[in-house]
Design an enzyme around this catalytic site. Structure first.
Site: not given
Ligand code: FAD
Length: 463
Positions: A273, A305, A340, A381
């Site tokens: 991630e 859209w 997520n 997105w």
């Molecule tokens: P964990 O599962 O613990 O993951 C550890 C770290 O990995 C996260 O803190 C994050 O920094 C990174 N990470 C995890 N999943 C992703 C991913 N799919 N893409 C990029 N990085 C990831 N993340 C943001 O930090 N800011 C946002 O504005 C954001 N907007 C999102 C919008 C959409 C539509 C989607 C689908 C995903 C988005 N994410 C965003 C990615 C992800 O959903 C979040 O990073 C994650 O849910 C954060 O929770 P966590 O820290 O418990 O993640």
């Protein structure tokens, strides 16, 4: 001579390349931060995000003061005011060298480019250091020398690079003088929020969250991370988004706390991630149009859209009549964070079922999220809307009812966030279909709207 460390998206002492460089010699070191509320508004930053930013800045100011490094907080409105303010500070304090960590979004890069010239002209050097990612943004290229635009091959290279370049952290600096009184924060009341009290500010809190996750939840992460009712993920995204924590610190903490030989052997799924995060940052760096509200796939700009109107408002409010979508949006509106899996579900619902422009959803998330972060938000997105770097084809559209059956099988998450239907049993809970007074009927037919999205994407290919 005095060295200046200019903090931007890196509110930490540990593993901070610019701070290390500023403190490398014996010269006096001072620090600055320039809050830019006009720019924050232009970038749709939420007060939830800036509240955590200001609390983390407060902590940083105290930590710097304890080391004898004064932090000057000088409010500006927009990035265009940076030159004047920095030049004035440099003149006042006899500064000839500024150190800052790189930022990758378009406006930030334009600012730094312009500023380098303006400062040089006055005999002041601006040194910029790579930051925000584990693997430097321009490091990994395909066999043709082009940037990666598909995650799977990128992540293979990412892991190879990580295994051959184990991250070495920049230690926090030692004290440079007698402790100072901590700086006063500007008021900025419009940028404060009461919704994110659950999250403590500052580097110490970020490390406690990271370490608590590794010690207690990392082992089950691969199995449980998709279930929104289970607190299985780290929730460190707000700290990473503000640079209170670095992604390299995550790798090193995993390795140290699990005693593993390499980060990969300890926590491949979780660190993948972090690789996703790097992937989206390098995309934003390589494709400036992503910072400018443009689709990664230019042909998708022609998608017809639907007018946003009432459907967008129902989605925002968590009143679409689709329980998992509504539960997720209410989680966002209340806690300013969303799981997520639900970010994917709600984004697909908005862009595929309601066929509302992804930019409106991206903006709403940014305006609410405590972890709003342009590369990941835009990447997520556009991935969900099939306008981005999604390797999955546009016809793979999540059905939010099926998603709730799979990932909230007991209905725990839905019952918590949508109490008006909590009494429903069995499959009825996942799709009450307008049978509960006070809870809306679905605002869209899932089957028909899915078909409409597929046809519109198909027509793009023909057009
Ligand atoms: P964990 O599962 O613990 O993951 C550890 C770290 O990995 C996260 O803190 C994050 O920094 C990174 N990470 C995890 N999943 C992703 C991913 N799919 N893409 C990029 N990085 C990831 N993340 C943001 O930090 N800011 C946002 O504005 C954001 N907007 C999102 C919008 C959409 C539509 C989607 C689908 C995903 C988005 N994410 C965003 C990615 C992800 O959903 C979040 O990073 C994650 O849910 C954060 O929770 P966590 O820290 O418990 O993640």
């Amino acid at each position: 001579m005095t060295e200046l460390i200019w903090f931007r998206n890196d509110l930490r002492l540990g593993d901070n390349p610019a701070l290390t460089a500023a403190c490398a010699g014996n010269a006096a070191v001072e620090a600055c931060f320039l809050p830019a509320p006009g720019q924050w508004a232009d970038h749709d930053w939420s007060p939830n995000r800036t509240d955590l930013l200001l609390r983390s800045l407060d902590q940083l100011g105290q930590d710097l003061a304890a080391l004898g490094i004064p932090l000057h907080i000088r409010s500006i409105d927009r990035f265009t005011d940076t030159d004047t303010e920095l030049l004035a500070l440099c003149r006042e304090r006899g500064i000839t060298r500024i150190h800052a960590n790189e930022e990758y979004a378009f406006n930030e890069r334009i600012r730094d480019h312009r500023l380098t010239g303006a400062l040089n002209h006055q005999g002041i050097a601006l040194h910029i250091y790579r930051d925000q990612t584990v693997v430097p943004v321009d490091q990994l290229k395909t066999g043709n020398g082009t940037p990666y635009t598909v995650f799977t091959p990128y992540s293979r290279q990412w892991w190879r690079w990580v295994e051959s370049h184990p991250p070495r952290l920049h230690p926090a600096p030692a004290a440079r003088g007698a402790p100072l009184p901590p700086p006063a924060l500007p008021e900025l009341t419009a940028w404060r929020s009461e919704h994110v009290d659950w999250l403590a500010g500052g580097e110490g809190a970020a490390h406690r969250a990271l370490e608590g996750f590794i010690d207690q939840r990392l082992g089950a992460y691969a199995d449980q991370r998709n279930y929104p009712a289970v607190p299985a993920t780290s929730q460190i995204s707000p700290y990473l988004a503000l640079g209170v924590l670095s992604p390299r610190q995550c790798l090193v903490a995993v390795q140290q706390r699990t005693g593993a030989e390499s980060p990969a052997s300890a926590a491949h799924t979780w660190l993948n991630e972090i690789a996703w995060r790097d992937f989206y940052i390098q995309l934003l760096y390589q494709f400036p149009r992503l910072s400018r509200h443009q689709a990664f796939k230019p042909e998708t700009e022609a998608l017809p859209w639907e007018p946003a109107g009432a459907n967008l408002e129902a989605w925002k409010a968590g009143r679409t009549g689709i329980p998992l979508v509504d539960a997720a949006m209410r989680q966002l509106n209340t806690t300013c964070w969303m799981h997520n899996r639900l970010r994917m579900v709600t984004a697909m619902f908005l862009t595929k079922n309601l066929f509302v422009d992804w930019r409106l959803g991206e903006q709403y998330f940014m305006q609410q999220l405590v972890d709003g972060y342009l590369p990941s938000n835009n990447g997520g997105w556009q991935w969900s809307a099939s306008t981005g770097t999604d390797a999955a084809p546009y016809f793979r559209i999540f059905n939010p009812v099926t998603q709730s059956e799979r990932f909230d099988p007991e209905g725990t998450f839905i019952r918590h966030w949508v109490p008006e239907i909590a009494h429903l049993q069995g499959k009825k809970l996942f799709n009450p279909n307008g049978t509960v007074a006070g809870y809306p009927a679905p605002i869209v037919d899932l089957k028909q709207s899915r078909q409409r999205a597929i046809e519109r994407f198909k027509a793009l290919g023909k057009g």
